[in-house]
Scaffold this active site. Structure first.
Site, mmCIF file in Angstrom:
data_model
loop_
_atom_site.group_PDB
_atom_site.id
_atom_site.type_symbol
_atom_site.label_atom_id
_atom_site.label_comp_id
_atom_site.label_asym_id
_atom_site.label_seq_id
_atom_site.Cartn_x
_atom_site.Cartn_y
_atom_site.Cartn_z
ATOM 1 N N LYS A 177 0.838 -1.200 0.000
ATOM 2 C CA LYS A 177 0.000 0.000 0.000
ATOM 3 C C LYS A 177 0.874 1.252 0.000
ATOM 4 O O LYS A 177 0.589 2.222 -0.713
ATOM 5 C CB LYS A 177 -0.931 -0.002 1.220
ATOM 6 C CG LYS A 177 -1.869 1.193 1.249
ATOM 7 C CD LYS A 177 -2.823 1.136 2.439
ATOM 8 C CE LYS A 177 -3.753 2.340 2.435
ATOM 9 N NZ LYS A 177 -4.706 2.316 3.558
ATOM 10 N N LYS A 208 3.956 11.406 14.224
ATOM 11 C CA LYS A 208 2.909 12.345 14.644
ATOM 12 C C LYS A 208 1.942 11.722 15.645
ATOM 13 O O LYS A 208 1.406 12.400 16.511
ATOM 14 C CB LYS A 208 2.095 12.820 13.426
ATOM 15 C CG LYS A 208 2.813 13.850 12.567
ATOM 16 C CD LYS A 208 1.933 14.196 11.362
ATOM 17 C CE LYS A 208 2.647 15.128 10.394
ATOM 18 N NZ LYS A 208 1.933 15.186 9.099
ATOM 19 N N HIS A 253 2.646 6.005 -2.488
ATOM 20 C CA HIS A 253 3.714 7.002 -2.335
ATOM 21 C C HIS A 253 4.913 6.891 -3.266
ATOM 22 O O HIS A 253 5.688 7.836 -3.349
ATOM 23 C CB HIS A 253 4.208 7.002 -0.887
ATOM 24 C CG HIS A 253 3.123 7.287 0.103
ATOM 25 N ND1 HIS A 253 2.481 8.513 0.164
ATOM 26 C CD2 HIS A 253 2.529 6.499 1.028
ATOM 27 C CE1 HIS A 253 1.546 8.452 1.111
ATOM 28 N NE2 HIS A 253 1.553 7.252 1.642
ATOM 29 N N LYS A 259 -8.972 11.403 -1.466
ATOM 30 C CA LYS A 259 -7.969 11.508 -0.394
ATOM 31 C C LYS A 259 -7.452 12.943 -0.407
ATOM 32 O O LYS A 259 -7.005 13.425 -1.440
ATOM 33 C CB LYS A 259 -6.830 10.510 -0.622
ATOM 34 C CG LYS A 259 -5.844 10.483 0.540
ATOM 35 C CD LYS A 259 -4.717 9.476 0.356
ATOM 36 C CE LYS A 259 -3.792 9.507 1.579
ATOM 37 N NZ LYS A 259 -2.636 8.611 1.426
ATOM 38 N N PRO A 260 -7.543 13.677 0.727
ATOM 39 C CA PRO A 260 -7.276 15.127 0.704
ATOM 40 C C PRO A 260 -5.830 15.510 0.389
ATOM 41 O O PRO A 260 -5.591 16.496 -0.298
ATOM 42 C CB PRO A 260 -7.645 15.597 2.110
ATOM 43 C CG PRO A 260 -8.243 14.436 2.816
ATOM 44 C CD PRO A 260 -8.012 13.200 2.029
ATOM 45 N N VAL A 261 -4.876 14.736 0.922
ATOM 46 C CA VAL A 261 -3.459 15.069 0.745
ATOM 47 C C VAL A 261 -2.684 13.780 0.522
ATOM 48 O O VAL A 261 -2.938 12.782 1.195
ATOM 49 C CB VAL A 261 -2.886 15.748 2.020
ATOM 50 C CG1 VAL A 261 -1.424 16.134 1.809
ATOM 51 C CG2 VAL A 261 -3.694 16.976 2.398
ATOM 52 N N ARG A 289 2.123 1.722 -3.507
ATOM 53 C CA ARG A 289 1.061 2.198 -4.405
ATOM 54 C C ARG A 289 0.756 3.672 -4.161
ATOM 55 O O ARG A 289 0.573 4.453 -5.095
ATOM 56 C CB ARG A 289 -0.212 1.362 -4.207
ATOM 57 C CG ARG A 289 -1.421 1.910 -4.960
ATOM 58 C CD ARG A 289 -2.626 0.985 -4.888
ATOM 59 N NE ARG A 289 -3.117 0.755 -3.534
ATOM 60 C CZ ARG A 289 -3.956 1.571 -2.884
ATOM 61 N NH1 ARG A 289 -4.384 2.691 -3.444
ATOM 62 N NH2 ARG A 289 -4.374 1.274 -1.667
ATOM 63 N N HIS A 318 4.163 3.668 6.080
ATOM 64 C CA HIS A 318 3.345 4.873 6.254
ATOM 65 C C HIS A 318 4.199 6.107 5.998
ATOM 66 O O HIS A 318 5.344 6.166 6.429
ATOM 67 C CB HIS A 318 2.780 4.886 7.690
ATOM 68 C CG HIS A 318 2.254 6.213 8.150
ATOM 69 N ND1 HIS A 318 1.057 6.737 7.694
ATOM 70 C CD2 HIS A 318 2.760 7.128 9.013
ATOM 71 C CE1 HIS A 318 0.876 7.932 8.271
ATOM 72 N NE2 HIS A 318 1.894 8.182 9.064
ATOM 73 N N ARG A 344 -2.480 18.149 -3.122
ATOM 74 C CA ARG A 344 -3.500 18.613 -2.184
ATOM 75 C C ARG A 344 -4.787 18.921 -2.917
ATOM 76 O O ARG A 344 -4.763 19.546 -3.969
ATOM 77 C CB ARG A 344 -3.040 19.903 -1.492
ATOM 78 C CG ARG A 344 -2.244 19.644 -0.280
ATOM 79 C CD ARG A 344 -1.589 20.880 0.310
ATOM 80 N NE ARG A 344 -0.495 20.414 1.144
ATOM 81 C CZ ARG A 344 -0.664 19.957 2.386
ATOM 82 N NH1 ARG A 344 -1.848 19.974 2.951
ATOM 83 N NH2 ARG A 344 0.354 19.498 3.069
ATOM 84 N N THR A 355 1.491 12.382 -0.752
ATOM 85 C CA THR A 355 2.839 12.702 -1.225
ATOM 86 C C THR A 355 3.394 11.565 -2.067
ATOM 87 O O THR A 355 3.343 10.403 -1.649
ATOM 88 C CB THR A 355 3.778 12.943 -0.020
ATOM 89 O OG1 THR A 355 3.229 13.985 0.788
ATOM 90 C CG2 THR A 355 5.177 13.338 -0.481
#
Length: 124
Positions: A7, A66, A12, A41-43, A10, A119, A85, A45
């Protein structure tokens, strides 16, 4: 079904694109990598470096994620990334993104054996 490592790849990894940061890139890639299925998906990278170089970050500097977990790692060098974004006018199913082309250190969470990225936490 897809593993956490798969994942991560896929969502990133885009090693072979140098992505000139145009919004078209984000619109196409977010769709192609299935991040506009059911919602926008809002954001997100994308990392334009080799998978090997990104996996190597798992053995670099340990930092706190975080969410407070301690399995995050910060890249020792900056990496070429594109931040996608959602725009203000974006509305599912017509997800719309703007791209920012950046050169930053990445912070990723790693887990498992082999110890691999699962992640994307941040860029600094």
């Amino acid at each position: 079904s897809e593993t956490a490592a798969e994942k991560f790849e896929r969502q990133h990894m885009d090693s072979y694109s140098s992505s000139s940061s145009n919004s078209n890139y984000c619109n196409q890639m977010m769709k192609r990598r299935e991040m506009t299925d059911g919602w926008c998906k809002p954001v997100n990278t994308f990392i334009h470096e080799s998978l090997e170089d990104v996996q190597a970050v798992c053995s670099q500097k340990s930092v706190t994620c975080k969410n407070g977990q301690t399995n995050c790692h910060q890249s020792s060098t900056t990496m070429h990334i594109t931040d996608c974004r959602e725009t203000g006018s974006s509305k599912y199913p017509n997800c719309a993104y703007k791209a920012s082309n950046l050169q930053k250190h990445i912070i990723i969470a790693c887990e498992g054996n082999p110890y691999v990225p699962v992640h994307f936490d941040a860029s600094v």
